[in-house]
Design an enzyme around this catalytic site. Structure first.
Site, PDB file in Angstrom:
ATOM      1  N   ASP A 184       0.862  -1.180   0.000  1.00  0.00           N
ATOM      2  CA  ASP A 184       0.000   0.000   0.000  1.00  0.00           C
ATOM      3  C   ASP A 184       0.897   1.229   0.000  1.00  0.00           C
ATOM      4  O   ASP A 184       1.596   1.501   0.977  1.00  0.00           O
ATOM      5  CB  ASP A 184      -0.886  -0.037   1.248  1.00  0.00           C
ATOM      6  CG  ASP A 184      -1.915   1.095   1.279  1.00  0.00           C
ATOM      7  OD1 ASP A 184      -1.710   2.104   0.581  1.00  0.00           O
ATOM      8  OD2 ASP A 184      -2.907   0.968   2.029  1.00  0.00           O
ATOM      9  N   HIS A 185       0.855   1.980  -1.106  1.00  0.00           N
ATOM     10  CA  HIS A 185       1.779   3.107  -1.249  1.00  0.00           C
ATOM     11  C   HIS A 185       1.444   4.271  -0.320  1.00  0.00           C
ATOM     12  O   HIS A 185       2.218   5.224  -0.213  1.00  0.00           O
ATOM     13  CB  HIS A 185       1.801   3.591  -2.700  1.00  0.00           C
ATOM     14  CG  HIS A 185       3.155   4.028  -3.164  1.00  0.00           C
ATOM     15  ND1 HIS A 185       4.107   4.550  -2.320  1.00  0.00           N
ATOM     16  CD2 HIS A 185       3.741   4.011  -4.395  1.00  0.00           C
ATOM     17  CE1 HIS A 185       5.195   4.856  -2.988  1.00  0.00           C
ATOM     18  NE2 HIS A 185       5.002   4.539  -4.258  1.00  0.00           N
ATOM     19  N   ARG A 186       0.289   4.253   0.325  1.00  0.00           N
ATOM     20  CA  ARG A 186      -0.009   5.264   1.342  1.00  0.00           C
ATOM     21  C   ARG A 186       0.853   5.046   2.575  1.00  0.00           C
ATOM     22  O   ARG A 186       1.191   6.000   3.297  1.00  0.00           O
ATOM     23  CB  ARG A 186      -1.479   5.200   1.750  1.00  0.00           C
ATOM     24  CG  ARG A 186      -2.484   5.508   0.661  1.00  0.00           C
ATOM     25  CD  ARG A 186      -3.892   5.276   1.151  1.00  0.00           C
ATOM     26  NE  ARG A 186      -4.102   3.893   1.573  1.00  0.00           N
ATOM     27  CZ  ARG A 186      -5.224   3.428   2.103  1.00  0.00           C
ATOM     28  NH1 ARG A 186      -6.251   4.248   2.302  1.00  0.00           N
ATOM     29  NH2 ARG A 186      -5.337   2.159   2.450  1.00  0.00           N
TER      30      ARG A 186
END
Length: 480
Positions: free
Chosen positions: A450-452
């Site tokens: 998850d790039h967040r």
């Protein structure tokens, strides 16, 4: 003559907000005498097959649902004829009289719809979704989750309570609905939806503000949500298996159970978390040699060891230096939650569909303990006996696509997790070793995150550490 009453048993929430279950089989029939906590049915939730215990001791009066039927939480599934505990309070009244002095129907069987037993000393089992058993005002009652004792606070301070359907008594009004302000409503409020419908909408990634309700007063129903998502279907007893006649060109299978849950979860994950996938192919010859030595050692006698076992341990070790991959995004509170423990999820292909049970506190297990837990987890999952608790609370997952001969893929995150590792097949391939070409055993690793929560550097460092351990297991000495 002992007075009796009819008690309805409503389908409880069998684990963390599940909204429905399918009746697989009944273990009792009408007229059977059952004991408290005796298994009366086997039901399939969206996560697992569960044996349902009886909350009452008595005689089965009616079975309200047939095997193969999908039932919403809170719906009556079975009625029992049980002894009326209040009859002792009416000593001196004639046989066949109801506790309130009126004639009881059916020759002394008083219909009872109040979920609270009158005898404070007789406490019924507390099933998930029914709320805790508490005592006040001299008698035992059930307090539904999310409700407030109105006798303990001023009326003005009591917020609108949302009562789970399983906590509503059989004689109660329609299920509690969520309200929101509506300027065009005469009361200032309009009904929106019931808790199970809101849960379904969340699973499908649907904003209820975009859905038009067709229920009474604009109530958004389950069918409205399914129609909006384009996934409306009928759950009936006659559609419990794929239906196709000879010569037909297509087969239709109802979407329910694990497959329905998995589909909703994957849609939610794919359209909520920005996925990034990185790949790394590594020489795992040393790991395979280590695996062969461990299989021949007395310390691991009788324990099943596979490349997955070593890879799982390597993931746990790599997480120590890269803890951001063991976290989740809390949208409601706008916080990043980093876990100081690891519940390691293992994707398992079962006859019921894909499940991801997890090993609790895997970070504290030795290699021997991890191997044992993996064997038990896999056997339980394939038998469809994983409990709902075993399918929730994961923090990071592994999917072993190599067992199907696949080298790499782009796995979708398990909802609520920041990363998932896909293990490819171990293959013999030409590889450069000390500037010379040699035949080695290699494996491709795929990491989705998850790039967040995880940026490219953090994901790359984790994958690099994981690859280093599998290339040379002695590298663990530099990481612990």
């Amino acid at each position: 003559m002992t007075a009796t009453m009819i008690k309805e048993f409503r389908l409880p929430d069998l684990g963390e907000g599940l909204t429905e279950s399918e009746i697989l089989s009944w273990k009792v029939a009408v007229g059977d005498t059952v004991a408290l906590n005796q298994v009366i049915a086997e039901v399939e939730t969206a996560k697992a097959v569960v044996e349902l215990p009886s909350p009452f001791a008595g005689v089965v009066a009616a079975l309200h649902e047939q095997p193969g039927t999908v039932v919403e939480v809170g719906k009556p599934i079975v009625s029992f004829e049980v002894e009326d505990a209040r009859s002792s309070e009416n000593a001196g009244s004639s046989n066949g009289a109801a506790p309130n002095g009126g004639a009881a129907p059916n020759g002394g069987a008083a219909s009872q719809t109040d979920e609270a037993p009158a005898n404070p000393a007789k406490r019924e089992p507390n099933l998930v979704g029914y709320g805790a058993v508490v005592e006040h005002s001299g008698r035992t009652v059930r307090r539904a989750r999310g409700t407030v004792r109105t006798d303990a606070v001023a009326p003005a301070a009591v917020p609108p309570a949302t009562v789970p359907p399983a906590a509503v008594s059989p004689a109660a009004a329609p299920p509690a609905v969520e309200h929101e302000t509506a300027a065009d409503s005469g009361t200032g409020e309009r009904p929106r939806s019931t808790p199970p419908v809101r849960k379904l909408a969340r699973d499908l990634g649907i904003d209820l503000a975009n859905v038009s309700g067709t229920g009474p007063g604009g109530l958004i129903t389950r069918e409205d949500v399914q129609s909006f998502s384009g996934a409306r279907h009928e759950d009936t007893a006659t559609d419990v298996a794929p239906s196709a006649s000879e010569g037909e060109r297509e087969t239709r299978t109802p979407i329910k159970g694990v497959r329905k849950f998995t589909a909703a979860a994957m849609v939610q994950s794919a359209f909520t978390a920005p996925h990034v996938t990185e790949f790394l192919t590594v020489d795992v010859t040393a790991t395979m040699d280590l695996l062969a030595r461990l299989k021949g050692s007395k310390a691991f006698e009788g324990v099943k060891l596979t490349p997955l076992t070593i890879a799982a341990k390597a993931v746990l070790i790599a997480l120590r230096n890269n803890p951001t991959l063991n976290s989740r995004w809390d949208e409601e509170r706008q916080e990043i939650v980093q876990f100081n423990y690891v519940n390691l999820g293992i994707a398992a292909a079962t006859p019921r569909g894909l499940t991801v049970p997890n090993i609790k506190d895997a970070h504290g297990l030795s290699l021997h303990g991890l191997a044992t837990e993996l064997s038990e987890l896999t056997a339980t999952a394939r038998a469809g006996k994983t409990a709902p608790a075993g399918l929730s609370g994961g923090t990071i997952s592994i999917t072993n696509i190599g067992v199907f001969g696949i080298d790499a893929g782009t796995p979708i995150l398990n909802p609520g997790e920041a990363a998932i590792v896909a293990l490819g097949a171990v293959r013999k391939a030409p590889w450069v070793v000390n500037d010379e070409l040699a035949v080695r055993q290699v494996m491709s690793l795929s990491l989705s995150f998850d790039h967040r929560l995880v940026d490219g550097e953090q994901g790359s460092r984790f994958l690099s550490d994981l690859g280093a351990i599998l290339t040379d297991p002695a590298m663990v000495m530099t990481m612990v």
